[in-house]
Design an enzyme around this catalytic site. Structure first.
Site, short mmCIF file in Angstrom:
data_model
loop_
_atom_site.label_atom_id
_atom_site.label_comp_id
_atom_site.label_asym_id
_atom_site.label_seq_id
_atom_site.Cartn_x
_atom_site.Cartn_y
_atom_site.Cartn_z
N ASP A 1 0.88 -1.25 -0.05
CA ASP A 1 0.08 0.19 -0.14
C ASP A 1 1.01 1.15 0.05
O ASP A 1 1.95 1.21 0.43
CB ASP A 1 -0.92 -0.10 1.08
CG ASP A 1 -2.18 1.13 1.09
OD1 ASP A 1 -2.49 1.48 0.04
OD2 ASP A 1 -2.70 1.19 1.92
N GLY A 2 0.32 2.38 -0.58
CA GLY A 2 0.89 3.74 -0.40
C GLY A 2 1.56 3.98 -1.52
O GLY A 2 2.49 5.12 -1.62
N TRP B 1 2.93 7.97 -2.02
CA TRP B 1 4.28 8.00 -2.43
C TRP B 1 4.44 9.01 -3.43
O TRP B 1 5.34 9.95 -3.29
CB TRP B 1 5.00 6.91 -2.53
CG TRP B 1 6.31 6.94 -3.09
CD1 TRP B 1 7.72 6.83 -2.16
CD2 TRP B 1 7.07 7.20 -4.11
NE1 TRP B 1 8.89 7.07 -2.77
CE2 TRP B 1 8.47 7.19 -4.44
CE3 TRP B 1 6.44 7.28 -5.34
CZ2 TRP B 1 9.24 7.16 -5.12
CZ3 TRP B 1 7.40 7.32 -6.57
CH2 TRP B 1 8.74 7.43 -6.40
N ARG C 1 -0.14 9.82 -9.40
CA ARG C 1 -0.51 8.35 -8.58
C ARG C 1 0.21 7.03 -9.41
O ARG C 1 0.89 6.35 -8.97
CB ARG C 1 -1.72 8.17 -8.37
CG ARG C 1 -2.56 9.00 -7.25
CD ARG C 1 -3.95 8.52 -7.43
NE ARG C 1 -4.16 7.22 -6.81
CZ ARG C 1 -3.89 6.67 -5.70
NH1 ARG C 1 -3.94 7.56 -4.85
NH2 ARG C 1 -4.21 5.49 -5.39
N SER D 1 -7.06 -5.21 -5.56
CA SER D 1 -8.44 -6.00 -4.98
C SER D 1 -9.51 -5.65 -5.86
O SER D 1 -9.53 -4.97 -6.99
CB SER D 1 -8.76 -5.29 -3.72
OG SER D 1 -9.09 -3.95 -4.10
N ASN E 1 -10.64 -2.10 -5.57
CA ASN E 1 -9.50 -1.38 -6.49
C ASN E 1 -10.26 -1.47 -8.01
O ASN E 1 -10.31 -0.47 -8.69
CB ASN E 1 -8.25 -1.72 -6.43
CG ASN E 1 -7.51 -1.80 -5.34
OD1 ASN E 1 -6.60 -2.63 -4.94
ND2 ASN E 1 -7.75 -0.78 -4.39
N ARG F 1 -5.32 -2.39 8.77
CA ARG F 1 -6.37 -2.95 8.41
C ARG F 1 -6.03 -4.23 7.14
O ARG F 1 -4.99 -4.23 6.62
CB ARG F 1 -7.53 -2.27 7.85
CG ARG F 1 -7.07 -1.18 6.45
CD ARG F 1 -8.47 -0.55 6.19
NE ARG F 1 -7.99 0.66 5.13
CZ ARG F 1 -7.96 1.80 5.54
NH1 ARG F 1 -8.00 2.15 6.75
NH2 ARG F 1 -7.40 2.69 4.57
N ILE F 2 -7.10 -5.13 7.19
CA ILE F 2 -6.74 -6.00 6.19
C ILE F 2 -7.29 -5.97 4.82
O ILE F 2 -6.73 -6.85 3.84
CB ILE F 2 -7.46 -7.51 6.86
CG1 ILE F 2 -6.96 -7.68 8.29
CG2 ILE F 2 -7.12 -8.84 6.00
CD1 ILE F 2 -5.66 -8.28 8.46
N SER F 3 -8.44 -5.01 4.67
CA SER F 3 -8.80 -4.65 3.41
C SER F 3 -9.04 -6.01 2.48
O SER F 3 -8.77 -5.95 1.22
CB SER F 3 -7.92 -3.78 2.65
OG SER F 3 -7.75 -2.56 3.27
N GLU G 1 1.16 -13.53 12.08
CA GLU G 1 1.66 -12.25 12.76
C GLU G 1 1.50 -11.17 11.87
O GLU G 1 1.77 -11.25 10.79
CB GLU G 1 3.13 -12.55 13.15
CG GLU G 1 3.30 -13.71 14.27
CD GLU G 1 2.69 -13.27 15.66
OE1 GLU G 1 2.71 -12.14 15.88
OE2 GLU G 1 2.34 -14.40 16.23
C1 IPE Z 1 -5.56 -2.84 -0.50
O1 IPE Z 1 -5.40 -1.61 -0.64
C2 IPE Z 1 -5.39 -3.43 -2.06
C3 IPE Z 1 -3.85 -3.52 -2.36
C4 IPE Z 1 -2.94 -3.24 -1.67
C5 IPE Z 1 -3.97 -3.93 -3.84
P1 IPE Z 1 -6.20 -0.45 -0.73
O2 IPE Z 1 -5.15 0.89 -0.80
O3 IPE Z 1 -7.11 -0.49 -1.75
O4 IPE Z 1 -7.05 -0.39 0.71
P2 IPE Z 1 -7.96 0.75 1.47
O5 IPE Z 1 -9.08 0.88 0.52
O6 IPE Z 1 -7.29 1.41 2.04
O7 IPE Z 1 -8.40 -0.31 2.64
C1 IPE Z 2 -1.18 0.31 -3.37
O1 IPE Z 2 -1.20 1.72 -3.47
C2 IPE Z 2 -1.26 -0.14 -4.79
C3 IPE Z 2 -2.83 -0.60 -5.28
C4 IPE Z 2 -3.94 -0.66 -4.66
C5 IPE Z 2 -3.10 -1.01 -6.60
P1 IPE Z 2 -2.40 2.85 -3.43
O2 IPE Z 2 -2.80 3.09 -4.83
O3 IPE Z 2 -3.53 2.18 -2.62
O4 IPE Z 2 -1.61 3.87 -2.75
P2 IPE Z 2 -2.33 4.87 -1.54
O5 IPE Z 2 -2.89 4.01 -0.61
O6 IPE Z 2 -3.45 5.66 -2.44
O7 IPE Z 2 -1.36 5.61 -1.09
MG MG Z 3 -4.01 2.19 -0.50
#
Ligand code: IPE
Ligand code: IPE
Ligand code: MG
Length: 245
Positions: free
Chosen positions: A18-19, A23, A31, A63, A66, A193-195, A206
């Site tokens: 994530d992130g 970043w 993005r 996901s 997503n 979170r587990i998302s 863990e």
């Molecule tokens: C979870 O991240 C899915 C992936 C890392 C591919 P998200 O960024 O989609 O999760 P939420 O929406 O913050 O819970």
């Molecule tokens: C994780 O990064 C990658 C995917 C979910 C595809 P994000 O795209 O969720 O990045 P943030 O959470 O918006 O920073």
């Molecule tokens: Mg994210």
């Protein structure tokens, strides 16, 4: 060369990457640049897992939520990136004896993307090192629903005795019946979170959370997460003995 990761006792590491977006935004970039930078982290984490002999690495790449809810241009760019990754990383997989597998509703992705995924799975199927399992268009609840449907069909057809059915009988009907339970689940970018990731398989994992965004999660951060794991005592409901403390 630096010592490999200490994967002693670890069978399955799963990562919620994530992130990427944050970043990029913090650097004044779009993005999608974050997703591109994230691919370099994937390559490093995969090769380091292979070098250490980690049996199984699962990465949450996309996901179902997503895929359904993000802007079309972001999804289009993620699909192009995924396709390029599947082609460009083939030498990495072959050199490192990595076998690619996937979980999720992969066949609902664009046909050209599905094709490169299936070809890469086929190409690497004889590799006996680390299994790299990419979760694509994946949702844990949907995986459980589909397992429950198979379970019901098999019970109705007399292939399964409902009275004697065990947890393993359900686990065998999940998206990938060879996936071991998760020992260590890492989530980057500070979210706790587990998302909807691997709901069944993380029961006793863990959990390690780090504020580092995925594009900056490299070998040192991976080592640190694994060291945190080694410092934990896994009780599995038991009372621990003096030696385990
Ligand atoms: C979870 O991240 C899915 C992936 C890392 C591919 P998200 O960024 O989609 O999760 P939420 O929406 O913050 O819970
Ligand atoms: C994780 O990064 C990658 C995917 C979910 C595809 P994000 O795209 O969720 O990045 P943030 O959470 O918006 O920073
Ligand atoms: Mg994210």
């Amino acid at each position: 060369m630096k010592a490999p990761l200490d994967v002693n006792g670890l069978r399955h590491v799963a990562v919620i990457m994530d992130g990427n977006g944050r970043w990029a935004e913090a650097r004044g970039l779009v993005r999608t640049r974050g997703h591109r930078a994230g691919v370099d982290s994937v390559r490093e984490i995969v090769t380091e897992s292979a070098r250490a002999g980690l049996p199984w690495l699962s990465l949450f790449a996309l996901s179902t939520e997503n895929y359904q809810r993000r802007p079309r241009h972001e999804i289009r760019s993620l699909m192009a990136l995924l396709r390029r990754f599947m082609i460009r990383e083939r030498p990495t997989f072959m050199e490192n004896d990595v076998r690619l597998r996937t979980v999720g509703l992969v066949d609902e992705l664009p046909p050209r993307v599905v094709e490169t995924i299936r070809e890469t799975e086929e190409l690497t199927k004889g590799n006996g090192g680390t299994v790299l399992c990419l979760a694509l268009n994946y949702g844990g609840r949907r995986e459980l629903l589909d397992a429950a449907k198979r379970f019901a069909v098999d019970a109705a057809a007399g292939r399964l005795d409902l009275e004697a059915a065990t947890e393993d009988d359900l686990a065998r009907r999940l998206g990938d019946d060879t996936m071991p339970e998760v020992d260590l689940l890492i989530r980057t970018a500070g979210e706790m979170r587990i998302s909807n990731f691997l709901l069944w398989q993380v029961s006793y994992a863990e959990l390690v959370f780090t504020s580092t965004c995925w594009p900056e999660f490299r070998f040192p951060q991976f080592e640190e997460a694994v060291a945190t794991y080694h410092g934990r005592i896994r009780r599995f409901g038991r009372v621990i003995t003096e030696e385990e403390r």
